[in-house]
Design a protein around this motif. Structure first.
Motif, PDB file in Angstrom:
ATOM      1  N   SER A  41       0.850  -1.184   0.000  1.00  0.00           N
ATOM      2  CA  SER A  41       0.000   0.000   0.000  1.00  0.00           C
ATOM      3  C   SER A  41       0.890   1.240   0.000  1.00  0.00           C
ATOM      4  CB  SER A  41      -0.913   0.014   1.228  1.00  0.00           C
ATOM      5  OG  SER A  41      -1.728   1.161   1.195  1.00  0.00           O
ATOM      6  N   VAL A  42       0.711   2.075  -1.019  1.00  0.00           N
ATOM      7  CA  VAL A  42       1.477   3.314  -1.125  1.00  0.00           C
ATOM      8  C   VAL A  42       0.516   4.444  -0.750  1.00  0.00           C
ATOM      9  CG1 VAL A  42       2.964   4.722  -2.582  1.00  0.00           C
ATOM     10  CG2 VAL A  42       2.757   2.269  -3.040  1.00  0.00           C
ATOM     11  N   PRO A  43       0.767   5.130   0.375  1.00  0.00           N
ATOM     12  CA  PRO A  43      -0.178   6.142   0.836  1.00  0.00           C
ATOM     13  C   PRO A  43      -0.292   7.334  -0.119  1.00  0.00           C
ATOM     14  CG  PRO A  43       1.828   6.202   2.156  1.00  0.00           C
ATOM     15  CD  PRO A  43       1.941   5.032   1.231  1.00  0.00           C
ATOM     16  N   ALA A  44      -1.422   8.006  -0.071  1.00  0.00           N
ATOM     17  CA  ALA A  44      -1.634   9.198  -0.887  1.00  0.00           C
ATOM     18  C   ALA A  44      -0.534  10.209  -0.585  1.00  0.00           C
ATOM     19  CB  ALA A  44      -3.002   9.799  -0.581  1.00  0.00           C
ATOM     20  N   GLY A  45       0.104  10.708  -1.632  1.00  0.00           N
ATOM     21  CA  GLY A  45       1.173  11.684  -1.458  1.00  0.00           C
ATOM     22  C   GLY A  45       2.395  11.130  -0.752  1.00  0.00           C
ATOM     23  N   GLY A  46       2.548   9.810  -0.716  1.00  0.00           N
ATOM     24  CA  GLY A  46       3.639   9.209   0.045  1.00  0.00           C
ATOM     25  C   GLY A  46       4.498   8.251  -0.749  1.00  0.00           C
ATOM     26  N   TYR A  47       5.293   7.490  -0.004  1.00  0.00           N
ATOM     27  CA  TYR A  47       6.290   6.601  -0.569  1.00  0.00           C
ATOM     28  C   TYR A  47       6.218   5.219   0.066  1.00  0.00           C
ATOM     29  CZ  TYR A  47       8.316  11.201  -1.466  1.00  0.00           C
ATOM     30  OH  TYR A  47       8.502  12.489  -1.851  1.00  0.00           O
ATOM     31  N   ALA A  48       6.800   4.245  -0.615  1.00  0.00           N
ATOM     32  CA  ALA A  48       7.012   2.910  -0.055  1.00  0.00           C
ATOM     33  C   ALA A  48       8.302   2.375  -0.672  1.00  0.00           C
ATOM     34  CB  ALA A  48       5.847   1.980  -0.369  1.00  0.00           C
ATOM     35  N   ALA A  49       9.088   1.697   0.124  1.00  0.00           N
ATOM     36  CA  ALA A  49      10.309   1.050  -0.364  1.00  0.00           C
ATOM     37  C   ALA A  49      10.285  -0.387   0.125  1.00  0.00           C
ATOM     38  CB  ALA A  49      11.548   1.774   0.150  1.00  0.00           C
ATOM     39  N   ARG A  50      10.569  -1.329  -0.759  1.00  0.00           N
ATOM     40  CA  ARG A  50      10.543  -2.746  -0.404  1.00  0.00           C
ATOM     41  C   ARG A  50      11.664  -3.476  -1.131  1.00  0.00           C
ATOM     42  NH1 ARG A  50       7.084  -0.574   2.143  1.00  0.00           N
ATOM     43  NH2 ARG A  50       5.055  -1.353   2.779  1.00  0.00           N
ATOM     44  N   GLY A  51      12.041  -4.593  -0.591  1.00  0.00           N
ATOM     45  CA  GLY A  51      13.038  -5.432  -1.225  1.00  0.00           C
ATOM     46  C   GLY A  51      13.696  -6.294  -0.180  1.00  0.00           C
ATOM     47  N   PRO A  52      14.519  -7.168  -0.576  1.00  0.00           N
ATOM     48  CA  PRO A  52      14.931  -7.519  -1.930  1.00  0.00           C
ATOM     49  C   PRO A  52      13.920  -8.427  -2.618  1.00  0.00           C
ATOM     50  CG  PRO A  52      16.130  -8.862  -0.357  1.00  0.00           C
ATOM     51  CD  PRO A  52      15.260  -7.918   0.441  1.00  0.00           C
ATOM     52  N   TRP A  53      14.202  -8.758  -3.880  1.00  0.00           N
ATOM     53  CA  TRP A  53      13.283  -9.516  -4.729  1.00  0.00           C
ATOM     54  C   TRP A  53      13.969 -10.756  -5.308  1.00  0.00           C
ATOM     55  CZ3 TRP A  53       8.682  -7.792  -3.777  1.00  0.00           C
ATOM     56  CH2 TRP A  53       8.541  -6.473  -3.354  1.00  0.00           C
ATOM     57  N   PRO A  54      14.225 -11.775  -4.481  1.00  0.00           N
ATOM     58  CA  PRO A  54      14.921 -12.964  -4.977  1.00  0.00           C
ATOM     59  C   PRO A  54      14.126 -13.671  -6.081  1.00  0.00           C
ATOM     60  CG  PRO A  54      14.076 -13.336  -2.755  1.00  0.00           C
ATOM     61  CD  PRO A  54      13.836 -11.896  -3.077  1.00  0.00           C
ATOM     62  N   ALA A  55      14.855 -14.122  -7.093  1.00  0.00           N
ATOM     63  CA  ALA A  55      14.234 -14.731  -8.269  1.00  0.00           C
ATOM     64  C   ALA A  55      13.476 -16.014  -7.949  1.00  0.00           C
ATOM     65  CB  ALA A  55      15.287 -15.004  -9.339  1.00  0.00           C
ATOM     66  N   ASP A  56      13.911 -16.781  -6.955  1.00  0.00           N
ATOM     67  CA  ASP A  56      13.235 -18.046  -6.671  1.00  0.00           C
ATOM     68  C   ASP A  56      11.838 -17.856  -6.096  1.00  0.00           C
ATOM     69  OD1 ASP A  56      14.264 -17.094  -4.238  1.00  0.00           O
ATOM     70  OD2 ASP A  56      14.650 -19.118  -3.474  1.00  0.00           O
ATOM     71  N   VAL A  57      11.532 -16.677  -5.594  1.00  0.00           N
ATOM     72  CA  VAL A  57      10.198 -16.389  -5.070  1.00  0.00           C
ATOM     73  C   VAL A  57       9.422 -15.482  -6.019  1.00  0.00           C
ATOM     74  CG1 VAL A  57       8.891 -15.322  -3.169  1.00  0.00           C
ATOM     75  CG2 VAL A  57      10.963 -16.647  -2.678  1.00  0.00           C
ATOM     76  N   PHE A  58      10.060 -14.417  -6.502  1.00  0.00           N
ATOM     77  CA  PHE A  58       9.355 -13.376  -7.251  1.00  0.00           C
ATOM     78  C   PHE A  58       9.603 -13.394  -8.752  1.00  0.00           C
ATOM     79  CE2 PHE A  58       9.842 -11.810  -2.914  1.00  0.00           C
ATOM     80  CZ  PHE A  58       8.529 -11.524  -2.606  1.00  0.00           C
ATOM     81  N   GLY A  59      10.612 -14.101  -9.220  1.00  0.00           N
ATOM     82  CA  GLY A  59      10.937 -14.089 -10.640  1.00  0.00           C
ATOM     83  C   GLY A  59      10.061 -15.028 -11.448  1.00  0.00           C
ATOM     84  N   ASP A  60       9.650 -14.556 -12.627  1.00  0.00           N
ATOM     85  CA  ASP A  60       8.910 -15.426 -13.539  1.00  0.00           C
ATOM     86  C   ASP A  60       9.911 -16.276 -14.315  1.00  0.00           C
ATOM     87  OD1 ASP A  60       9.996 -13.752 -15.512  1.00  0.00           O
ATOM     88  OD2 ASP A  60       8.095 -12.772 -15.974  1.00  0.00           O
ATOM     89  N   GLY A  61       9.472 -16.976 -15.346  1.00  0.00           N
ATOM     90  CA  GLY A  61      10.354 -17.832 -16.129  1.00  0.00           C
ATOM     91  C   GLY A  61      11.523 -17.085 -16.757  1.00  0.00           C
ATOM     92  N   GLY A  62      11.376 -15.788 -16.965  1.00  0.00           N
ATOM     93  CA  GLY A  62      12.443 -14.968 -17.530  1.00  0.00           C
ATOM     94  C   GLY A  62      13.237 -14.214 -16.483  1.00  0.00           C
ATOM     95  N   GLY A  63      12.968 -14.493 -15.188  1.00  0.00           N
ATOM     96  CA  GLY A  63      13.691 -13.822 -14.113  1.00  0.00           C
ATOM     97  C   GLY A  63      13.219 -12.412 -13.821  1.00  0.00           C
ATOM     98  N   LEU A  64      11.967 -12.107 -14.208  1.00  0.00           N
ATOM     99  CA  LEU A  64      11.424 -10.766 -13.999  1.00  0.00           C
ATOM    100  C   LEU A  64      10.353 -10.763 -12.915  1.00  0.00           C
ATOM    101  CD1 LEU A  64      11.029  -9.703 -17.739  1.00  0.00           C
ATOM    102  CD2 LEU A  64      12.890  -9.094 -16.172  1.00  0.00           C
ATOM    103  N   VAL A  65      10.285  -9.662 -12.188  1.00  0.00           N
ATOM    104  CA  VAL A  65       9.254  -9.444 -11.168  1.00  0.00           C
ATOM    105  C   VAL A  65       8.130  -8.647 -11.821  1.00  0.00           C
ATOM    106  CG1 VAL A  65       8.743  -8.391  -8.930  1.00  0.00           C
ATOM    107  CG2 VAL A  65      11.003  -9.388  -9.354  1.00  0.00           C
ATOM    108  N   ALA A  66       6.873  -9.099 -11.667  1.00  0.00           N
ATOM    109  CA  ALA A  66       5.724  -8.434 -12.286  1.00  0.00           C
ATOM    110  C   ALA A  66       4.945  -7.636 -11.248  1.00  0.00           C
ATOM    111  CB  ALA A  66       4.815  -9.459 -12.948  1.00  0.00           C
ATOM    112  N   LEU A  67       4.623  -6.391 -11.606  1.00  0.00           N
ATOM    113  CA  LEU A  67       3.833  -5.497 -10.764  1.00  0.00           C
ATOM    114  C   LEU A  67       2.533  -5.142 -11.466  1.00  0.00           C
ATOM    115  CD1 LEU A  67       6.632  -2.844  -9.976  1.00  0.00           C
ATOM    116  CD2 LEU A  67       6.020  -4.846  -8.596  1.00  0.00           C
ATOM    117  N   THR A  68       1.437  -5.113 -10.727  1.00  0.00           N
ATOM    118  CA  THR A  68       0.182  -4.546 -11.221  1.00  0.00           C
ATOM    119  C   THR A  68      -0.305  -3.546 -10.175  1.00  0.00           C
ATOM    120  OG1 THR A  68      -1.097  -6.384 -10.289  1.00  0.00           O
ATOM    121  CG2 THR A  68      -0.469  -6.550 -12.613  1.00  0.00           C
TER     122      THR A  68
END
Length: 112
Positions: free
Chosen positions: A69-96
């Motif tokens: 959740s990114v607050p109105a007028g605010g920021y969010a920082a997250r990580g890391p994004w290891p490929a074995d959990v977040f990577g698709d078949g091409g090693g990419l993380v998908a955001l919607t």
């Protein structure tokens, strides 16, 4: 989905090298990595939910997608994004996004 590059933060990096990306209506992807961090900025007047797909499995069981959740007028920082959990078949993380309006982001890692 658009694929964006991962910026590298160095002593020589310029502001242009570290400029955030404008979120795309269809979502975005960036390269997974245990040294990659995501910074999100919401300039709109309402909170935005960012969903990070988790195609990885634990002992054959699906992992629930991660929401940020990114607050109105605010920021969010997250990580890391290891490929074995977040990577698709091409090693990419998908955001919607619940909405892309007013949302910008960057995926960065620290370099030498």
């Amino acid at each position: 989905m658009a694929t964006v590059g991962t910026g590298v933060i160095t002593r020589a990096a310029s502001a242009t090298d570290l400029s955030p990306n404008t979120a795309n209506s269809g979502g975005d992807k960036f390269t997974a990595g245990s040294d990659v961090w995501l910074f999100l900025e919401n300039s709109s007047g309402a909170p935005i939910t960012v969903t990070v797909e988790t195609p990885g499995l634990v002992r054959g069981q699906a992992i629930a997608d991660l929401t940020i959740s990114v607050p109105a007028g605010g920021y969010a920082a997250r990580g890391p994004w290891p490929a074995d959990v977040f990577g698709d078949g091409g090693g990419l993380v998908a955001l919607t996004y619940s909405t892309h309006t007013g949302l910008s982001f960057g995926a960065w890692k620290v370099g030498a």
